[in-house]
Design a protein around this motif. Sequence first.
Motif, PDB file in Angstrom:
ATOM      1  N   ASN A 103      41.009  45.702  42.769  1.00 41.18           N
ATOM      2  CA  ASN A 103      39.573  45.848  42.551  1.00 41.18           C
ATOM      3  C   ASN A 103      38.789  44.648  42.172  1.00 41.18           C
ATOM      4  O   ASN A 103      37.750  44.777  41.634  1.00 41.18           O
ATOM      5  CB  ASN A 103      39.093  46.992  41.894  1.00 41.18           C
ATOM      6  N   GLU A 104      39.555  43.625  41.962  1.00 40.98           N
ATOM      7  CA  GLU A 104      39.028  42.256  41.156  1.00 40.98           C
ATOM      8  C   GLU A 104      37.879  41.794  41.797  1.00 40.98           C
ATOM      9  O   GLU A 104      36.891  41.216  41.177  1.00 40.98           O
ATOM     10  CB  GLU A 104      40.286  41.225  41.057  1.00 40.98           C
ATOM     11  N   ALA A 105      37.916  41.901  43.319  1.00 40.90           N
ATOM     12  CA  ALA A 105      36.876  41.078  43.867  1.00 40.90           C
ATOM     13  C   ALA A 105      35.367  42.141  43.589  1.00 40.90           C
ATOM     14  O   ALA A 105      34.575  41.433  43.548  1.00 40.90           O
ATOM     15  CB  ALA A 105      37.045  41.131  45.706  1.00 40.90           C
ATOM     16  N   ILE A 106      35.570  43.250  43.814  1.00 41.57           N
ATOM     17  CA  ILE A 106      34.348  43.958  43.654  1.00 41.57           C
ATOM     18  C   ILE A 106      34.018  43.920  42.047  1.00 41.57           C
ATOM     19  O   ILE A 106      32.711  43.819  41.808  1.00 41.57           O
ATOM     20  CB  ILE A 106      34.949  45.734  43.793  1.00 41.57           C
ATOM     21  N   GLN A 107      34.721  43.838  41.258  1.00 42.80           N
ATOM     22  CA  GLN A 107      34.496  43.750  39.591  1.00 42.80           C
ATOM     23  C   GLN A 107      33.939  42.563  39.715  1.00 42.80           C
ATOM     24  O   GLN A 107      32.628  42.330  38.764  1.00 42.80           O
ATOM     25  CB  GLN A 107      35.867  43.812  38.905  1.00 42.80           C
TER      26      GLN A 107
END
Length: 130
Positions: A103-107
């Motif tokens: 979920n790094e991109a969304i965060q």
Amino acid sequence: MERVGQVLKGRRERLGMTLSELEKQTEIKRHTLRLIEDNDFEALSNPHYSEGLISKYANAVNFDAEHLIEAHRQEIPNQDQTILSTIKAFKREDTPTYRSKNNEAIQLLVVTCGIVIITAIIWILAVIIF
């Protein structure tokens, strides 16, 4: 039948060599020499080097290395079955359960949008007040 490590240790002791002397002559660490003498080849940092280590040790104590390497090959379990079962385990079609979506991109997107919105609000307030 004596195991490879026992044969090498017995030969070293009959020659009156200490592990320190053998370590200097073979340039194999003392810990590794002990593992060889204990026939604990699986504990080596890389068990695939065991034949080379046996050869170095045997040459240092004037023993037939080829004979010991052949004996070592007979001592180890059937590697083909182990390799095949490992390959089969990794060929399974089902995905491992421990994997989770990253979920790094969304965060990063949420944080960036938040910063842009806060900056826009501050800019609007600065324009209105002044």
